[in-house]
Each structure stands twice: as C-alpha cells, then as structure tokens.
Enzyme design. Structure first.
Site, PDB file in Angstrom:
ATOM      1  N   LYS A 175       0.896  -1.173   0.000  1.00  0.00           N
ATOM      2  CA  LYS A 175       0.000   0.000   0.000  1.00  0.00           C
ATOM      3  C   LYS A 175       0.930   1.217   0.000  1.00  0.00           C
ATOM      4  O   LYS A 175       1.468   1.613   1.031  1.00  0.00           O
ATOM      5  CB  LYS A 175      -0.877  -0.067   1.226  1.00  0.00           C
ATOM      6  CG  LYS A 175      -1.888   1.046   1.547  1.00  0.00           C
ATOM      7  CD  LYS A 175      -1.759   2.351   0.911  1.00  0.00           C
ATOM      8  CE  LYS A 175      -2.132   3.522   1.791  1.00  0.00           C
ATOM      9  NZ  LYS A 175      -1.692   4.763   1.138  1.00  0.00           N
ATOM     10  N   GLU A 250       8.837   1.831  11.369  1.00  0.00           N
ATOM     11  CA  GLU A 250       9.968   2.741  11.120  1.00  0.00           C
ATOM     12  C   GLU A 250       9.374   4.140  11.028  1.00  0.00           C
ATOM     13  O   GLU A 250       8.631   4.428  10.093  1.00  0.00           O
ATOM     14  CB  GLU A 250      10.662   2.399   9.794  1.00  0.00           C
ATOM     15  CG  GLU A 250      11.281   1.023   9.740  1.00  0.00           C
ATOM     16  CD  GLU A 250      12.537   0.889  10.577  1.00  0.00           C
ATOM     17  OE1 GLU A 250      13.109   1.920  10.977  1.00  0.00           O
ATOM     18  OE2 GLU A 250      12.922  -0.252  10.850  1.00  0.00           O
ATOM     19  N   CYS A 284      13.790  10.912   6.621  1.00  0.00           N
ATOM     20  CA  CYS A 284      13.634  10.594   8.050  1.00  0.00           C
ATOM     21  C   CYS A 284      14.956  10.804   8.774  1.00  0.00           C
ATOM     22  O   CYS A 284      14.977  11.019   9.976  1.00  0.00           O
ATOM     23  CB  CYS A 284      13.143   9.173   8.227  1.00  0.00           C
ATOM     24  SG  CYS A 284      14.110   7.993   7.306  1.00  0.00           S
ATOM     25  N   GLU A 385       9.460  16.894  14.604  1.00  0.00           N
ATOM     26  CA  GLU A 385       9.928  16.699  13.229  1.00  0.00           C
ATOM     27  C   GLU A 385       9.232  17.709  12.324  1.00  0.00           C
ATOM     28  O   GLU A 385       8.010  17.795  12.329  1.00  0.00           O
ATOM     29  CB  GLU A 385       9.573  15.267  12.787  1.00  0.00           C
ATOM     30  CG  GLU A 385      10.196  14.884  11.476  1.00  0.00           C
ATOM     31  CD  GLU A 385       9.866  13.446  11.081  1.00  0.00           C
ATOM     32  OE1 GLU A 385       8.702  13.046  11.234  1.00  0.00           O
ATOM     33  OE2 GLU A 385      10.782  12.756  10.605  1.00  0.00           O
TER      34      GLU A 385
HETATM   35  P1  NAP Z   1       2.345   8.980   7.087  1.00  0.00           P
HETATM   36  O1  NAP Z   1       1.385  10.072   6.862  1.00  0.00           O
HETATM   37  O2  NAP Z   1       2.395   8.357   8.426  1.00  0.00           O
HETATM   38  O3  NAP Z   1       2.007   7.878   5.978  1.00  0.00           O
HETATM   39  C1  NAP Z   1       2.774   6.726   5.788  1.00  0.00           C
HETATM   40  C2  NAP Z   1       1.929   5.667   5.112  1.00  0.00           C
HETATM   41  O4  NAP Z   1       0.880   5.270   6.001  1.00  0.00           O
HETATM   42  C3  NAP Z   1       1.225   6.161   3.847  1.00  0.00           C
HETATM   43  O5  NAP Z   1       1.138   5.097   2.921  1.00  0.00           O
HETATM   44  C4  NAP Z   1      -0.157   6.521   4.378  1.00  0.00           C
HETATM   45  O6  NAP Z   1      -1.147   6.524   3.378  1.00  0.00           O
HETATM   46  C5  NAP Z   1      -0.385   5.396   5.357  1.00  0.00           C
HETATM   47  N1  NAP Z   1      -1.405   5.668   6.363  1.00  0.00           N
HETATM   48  C6  NAP Z   1      -1.901   6.870   6.765  1.00  0.00           C
HETATM   49  N2  NAP Z   1      -2.840   6.691   7.725  1.00  0.00           N
HETATM   50  C7  NAP Z   1      -2.938   5.354   7.939  1.00  0.00           C
HETATM   51  C8  NAP Z   1      -3.716   4.549   8.810  1.00  0.00           C
HETATM   52  N3  NAP Z   1      -4.597   5.078   9.661  1.00  0.00           N
HETATM   53  N4  NAP Z   1      -3.559   3.208   8.760  1.00  0.00           N
HETATM   54  C9  NAP Z   1      -2.659   2.647   7.925  1.00  0.00           C
HETATM   55  N5  NAP Z   1      -1.894   3.365   7.056  1.00  0.00           N
HETATM   56  C10 NAP Z   1      -2.023   4.710   7.075  1.00  0.00           C
HETATM   57  O7  NAP Z   1       3.824   9.439   6.750  1.00  0.00           O
HETATM   58  P2  NAP Z   1       4.330  10.236   5.454  1.00  0.00           P
HETATM   59  O8  NAP Z   1       3.941  11.661   5.600  1.00  0.00           O
HETATM   60  O9  NAP Z   1       3.918   9.512   4.223  1.00  0.00           O
HETATM   61  O10 NAP Z   1       5.908  10.086   5.581  1.00  0.00           O
HETATM   62  C11 NAP Z   1       6.686  10.951   6.327  1.00  0.00           C
HETATM   63  C12 NAP Z   1       7.063  10.334   7.657  1.00  0.00           C
HETATM   64  O11 NAP Z   1       7.711   9.080   7.433  1.00  0.00           O
HETATM   65  C13 NAP Z   1       8.054  11.145   8.445  1.00  0.00           C
HETATM   66  O12 NAP Z   1       7.671  11.147   9.800  1.00  0.00           O
HETATM   67  C14 NAP Z   1       9.363  10.391   8.263  1.00  0.00           C
HETATM   68  O13 NAP Z   1      10.296  10.589   9.292  1.00  0.00           O
HETATM   69  C15 NAP Z   1       8.879   8.992   8.210  1.00  0.00           C
HETATM   70  N6  NAP Z   1       9.858   8.115   7.576  1.00  0.00           N
HETATM   71  C16 NAP Z   1      10.533   7.238   8.363  1.00  0.00           C
HETATM   72  C17 NAP Z   1      11.496   6.405   7.816  1.00  0.00           C
HETATM   73  C18 NAP Z   1      12.244   5.433   8.671  1.00  0.00           C
HETATM   74  O14 NAP Z   1      12.805   4.493   8.136  1.00  0.00           O
HETATM   75  N7  NAP Z   1      12.301   5.601   9.976  1.00  0.00           N
HETATM   76  C19 NAP Z   1      11.763   6.476   6.440  1.00  0.00           C
HETATM   77  C20 NAP Z   1      11.057   7.391   5.666  1.00  0.00           C
HETATM   78  C21 NAP Z   1      10.088   8.199   6.245  1.00  0.00           C
HETATM   79  P3  NAP Z   1      -1.535   7.925   2.645  1.00  0.00           P
HETATM   80  O15 NAP Z   1      -0.370   8.325   1.837  1.00  0.00           O
HETATM   81  O16 NAP Z   1      -2.709   7.555   1.843  1.00  0.00           O
HETATM   82  O17 NAP Z   1      -1.846   8.907   3.750  1.00  0.00           O
END
Ligand code: NAP
Length: 496
Positions: A175, A250, A284, A385
């Site tokens: 997804k 992560e 991240c 963040e």
């Molecule tokens: P996000 O909003 O949490 O979304 C991540 C994924 O989860 C997307 O596919 C999102 O779908 C999905 N999602 C959203 N709500 C959900 C729910 N209730 N249940 C299940 N899945 C759900 O994060 P983002 O804005 O895409 O990414 C940025 C964040 O990722 C930052 O905090 C960054 O630090 C972190 N990150 C961490 C790492 C690591 O390895 N530690 C690596 C890269 C990024 P939608 O797109 O449809 O909302």
C-alpha cells in the site's frame, strides 16, 4: 502523458471495485497531472489478501535460492529501467534527478543483497545437553505481509520491505503513499515482469485511513511493515498489538549533527548542507538540528548561511536544481507554521522562513532553505519533526552538553559528530541514543547491507536492511532431533 495506475491483485491489473479514482500531481508544478490511481477500499483489500494467502502455501515451499532468483531478476530489470523510474520519481515526488537515481539504485542494491540471502538464511546448530540428540534453529516465513510505505523514498522503501519479505517465503501486499502512486505502479510492473506466481506480489492503492487501515485490521494479514510518521505508526502499532499481529514500525526522526571546536569546518559544512537540505529536508534521517560548540558557532553559522543562500531551488527534473519542492500543500503549510512557532518561542530566523513564490516556483510547493538560530532544547522546533528545509542551530559549551542535547528528544534515528578527537568520537558512539551514528559524515547516507532503524519513538525495536531485515520477516523455529531411541528428559535425566 498521464499515467493510469491500477491495482495489481493475483497477477492482474485492476481498477478499484467501485471504479473511484484519485489524482497525483507534480509538486513542482501543480498544473501537471502525473497520474490517476484507484481509490480502493475494503473489498479490494479482501481480494488482495485472499490472493496473497492462497499464493503463500505454494510460495513458502519454493526453495529459498529459487525465490531469490526472482528478486535477482527484479534487480536486473530495475537496472534497465533505472533512468525511466528516476525521471518518474522526480516528476511525481519532486526530488532532484541525481537523488532520484540514488533512490532507484538503493532498490537495485537491495535486490542483489536480498537475493544473496536466498543462499544463506542461516540458522544455528548447537550441541544438545543430551546424548544422541541434535539441536538447530531454522527460519520460517510469517505469511501475508502488508507493506505500508511513505512517499519520500517511493522506490527504495518498498524494495527494502518487499525483497527480504519475499526471499524469506512471505507473500506481500504493498500500500504505497497517496502522493507517489505512479512510482509504486512502475515498480510493481517491474516485479510483475520478473514472473512471480500470481498472488505473491500485490499492490493496492488508496487512502491510508481506508486501504491502510483495512490492511492493518485484516485478520488474514500476519505482519504489517510500516514506514511513516510516529503518529500513524502509533495507531498501526496499537491495532496490531491488540490483534497479536507482527508489526515493524519505522517512524520519524529529529536528527542532529554536532560540530565540535576541533572539527574540519569545511567538511562539517558540506555535511550540514547535504544533511539539512538534501531531499528538501524530507528524509527521516535529515539533519534537523545543528549542535555547535560555542567557539565555532558564529563562524559556522555564517558559513552555513553563505553556502545555503547559493542553493538553487527548482523543478527536480532540471539537473541544476539542488532543492526541489515540498511534497504537498498540507506539508508546505506545516513547515510554514513551524516558522511562526519558532518566532513565537524566541528563535531567530536568520535565513529563509517562507514559501518561495518567485516566477516558476509559484507553480509548486517550494520553501526557502531556512536557518533558525538561538534555538534552545525546550522549543518545539528543537523537539518536533518539521520535514522540510529547516535547520535549528543550538549552541553548546562542551562535549557533555552536546551529548545531553542530542539525546534530548523523543526520537532516535540518525546522528552525527564532526571532530578530530578520536576519544570524543568513540565516546559519542557509546553515548548517543540513536540507531545510526556517523563520525565526520552527515546524518544521511544509509547503505542497504547495514541495519537501518532507530530507538525511542522512531521504531519498535526492529532494523530494516542488512541481515537484520530477516528477523522482521521470519520466525525462528527450534528443532530437536532425538536419535537415541529412548525418552530423554532434559534437565532431569542428565543430572544425578
Ligand atoms: P504517514 O502520513 O504516516 O504515511 C505513511 C503511510 O501510512 C502512507 O502510505 C499513508 O497513506 C499510510 N497511512 C496513513 N494513515 C494510515 C492509517 N490510519 N492506517 C494505515 N496506514 C495509514 O507518513 P508520510 O507523511 O507519508 O511520511 C513521512 C514520515 O515518514 C516522516 O515522519 C518520516 O520521518 C517517516 N519516515 C521514516 C522512515 C524510517 O525508516 N524511519 C523512512 C522514511 C520516512 P496515505 O499516503 O494515503 O496517507
């Protein structure tokens, strides 16, 4: 040309059952429609999970070296399509083209590394305490894995998850983020071209709250591997915890680079520029805090300002661009709000601090590279963040204070220290609370054969990449083979 994305379920390309669609646009020019994609929902998820469940029974029994050959093939095809995919990443996600090539290269590296694991997947043998008894451990797959990924590494992160999962004998449902559906579709086309049996690799597009949640809650999903924000991760982890699902999280970071008074300042500057403003600060592992020793603080801040003011903003596809756009309007507004918060809390905006609207930049979601000075540990901009091209400068008196401040956060992903003092470097390796520490290098730059992940609210104890990824996607089975021909009671019959 607009990319028409579909779901990939049981070896077939399909629209959502409702036929509903969503759009993805170029963040550098929002007039440009990049793709349409299915707004899937529970019935689509049910079909994908059923396909993955069915395929699992056969896939898990295929010898791991043979499973690995499919991944090797993906690596070869990815290499062939590297440039095409990199262009698509730049167009849809906005990162400069050189970085987009790096994103694909990480997927290629992961393919060849993971494929190698097909001929290892080592267990252990160890002596039994009983005579004529053999003891060993073997790795067994977990089952159906839901892979939920963010937009910032639209190729590398799905590869990091799918490739080890598949080599280990699991089936997967990806997804991807709503912001990068075309990248995910192109990637899964490549997986499909490698010839996996139907149902082994599946893709379901849609909204996180709908498709993501449906996958996390589905009783036939055995494992959720999630990368994204700590907020969403906490929700995902909560659901998985209550339903006894395996879950790997992560999440976010608030990474810092320390620069000590004895550092090579030019080197530290290059690191800070790349760490803070590379990928527009949307990694991240981005350097979000700069912890500077008081003796070099003024000089280094000036050097930083001078170098950052030369960075070129623009469309990612232009090879001269160093800073691309922010991913979407919501994120742009969030970065903007953090500047107000910083000012209210008493920090000084010494550079940038606003949306870039000049000329062509006005067509997209551009934000000026921003330096906040006078940041103190209690401020929100020192703790939360931001995920944009914003770096908070913090001054410290000595090494001990630098370590205290770098650890003063709920996150613990990446960290860095620039110093020529070997003793301090090793003390930093010992004392910094983070999953990754760089010495004389920026906070970004992970390689696929080393473990990746963080402590505190960044993760839940797992490490992706490296051989540690196998611990996410397998269970250990302990096997005893008694060839004595009699009942032998451990802890009893070998004791007088
Ligand atoms: P996000 O909003 O949490 O979304 C991540 C994924 O989860 C997307 O596919 C999102 O779908 C999905 N999602 C959203 N709500 C959900 C729910 N209730 N249940 C299940 N899945 C759900 O994060 P983002 O804005 O895409 O990414 C940025 C964040 O990722 C930052 O905090 C960054 O630090 C972190 N990150 C961490 C790492 C690591 O390895 N530690 C690596 C890269 C990024 P939608 O797109 O449809 O909302």
């Amino acid at each position: 040309m607009t990319f028409r994305c579909q779901n990939y379920i049981n070896g077939q390309w399909l629209d959502a059952i409702t036929s509903d669609t969503l759009e993805s646009r170029n963040p550098a020019n929002t007039e440009e429609l990049v793709a349409t994609f299915p707004r899937s929902n529970s019935p689509d998820v049910n079909a994908a999970v059923a396909a993955a469940r069915h395929a699992y029974q056969t896939w898990r029994q295929i010898p791991a070296p043979t499973r690995a050959e499919y991944i090797f093939k993906v690596g070869e095809i990815l290499t062939q399509y590297k440039e095409e995919l990199a262009q698509l990443i730049s167009q849809e996600m906005g990162k400069p083209i050189a970085e987009a090539r790096g994103d694909v290269q990480e997927g290629i590296d992961c393919a060849f590394y993971s494929a190698g694991e097909g001929r290892r997947l080592y267990g252990q043998t160890t002596p039994s305490e009983m005579p004529n008894k053999f003891a060993m451990t073997v790795r067994v797959p977990i089952g159906v894995c839901a892979l939920i990924t963010p937009w910032n590494f639209p190729v590398a992160i799905p590869c990091w998850k799918a490739m080890p999962a598949l080599v280990c004998g699991n089936t997967v449902i990806l997804k991807p983020a709503e912001d990068t559906p075309a990248c995910a579709t192109k990637l899964i086309e490549i997986f499909a071209a490698a010839g996996f049996p139907p149902g082994v690799v599946n893709l379901v597009h849609g909204v996180g709250e709908e498709v993501g949640k449906a996958l996390v809650e589905h009783p036939d999903v055995d494992l959720v591997s999630f990368t994204g924000s700590s907020q969403t991760g906490a929700e995902v982890g909560g659901i998985c915890g209550r339903s006894h699902k395996r879950v790997c999280l992560e999440m976010g970071g608030k990474n810092a680079q320390i620069v000590m008074e004895d550092a090579d300042l030019e080197l530290a500057l290059e690191g800070a520029i790349w760490g803070a403003f590379g990928t527009t600060g949307q990694r991240c592992t981005a350097t979000s805090r700069l912890i500077l020793h008081r003796d070099i603080k003024e000089k280094f801040t000036q050097m930083l300002q001078s170098r950052a003011s030369q960075l070129r903003l623009g469309a990612a596809i232009d090879p001269n661009t160093e800073i691309g756009p922010i991913i979407n309007h919501r994120q742009l507004q969030q970065v903007r709000q953090y500047i107000d918060i910083a000012r209210e809390e008493g920090a000084k905006v010494v550079m940038g601090g606003d949306i870039a609207r000049e000329g062509e930049l006005g067509k997209g979601y551009f934000f000026l590279p921003t330096i906040l000075d006078g940041v103190t540990p209690g401020m929100r901009v020192a703790q939360e963040e931001i995920f944009g091209p914003v770096v908070a400068v913090m001054e410290v008196n000595d090494f001990a204070e630098a370590i205290a401040i770098i650890n003063n956060t709920n996150y613990g992903l990446s960290s860095s220290i620039y110093t020529r003092d070997i003793n301090r470097a090793f003390a930093a390796i010992r004392d910094i609370e983070a999953g990754i520490t760089y010495i004389n290098g920026p906070t970004i730059g992970a390689e696929v054969h080393l473990p990746f992940g963080g402590v505190k609210r960044t993760g839940n104890g797992h490490r992706e990449a490296g051989s540690t990824a196998l611990d996410i996607f397998t269970e250990w089975k302990t096997v005893y083979v008694d060839f004595s021909g009699s009942l032998q009671r451990a802890q009893i019959d070998n004791r007088s």
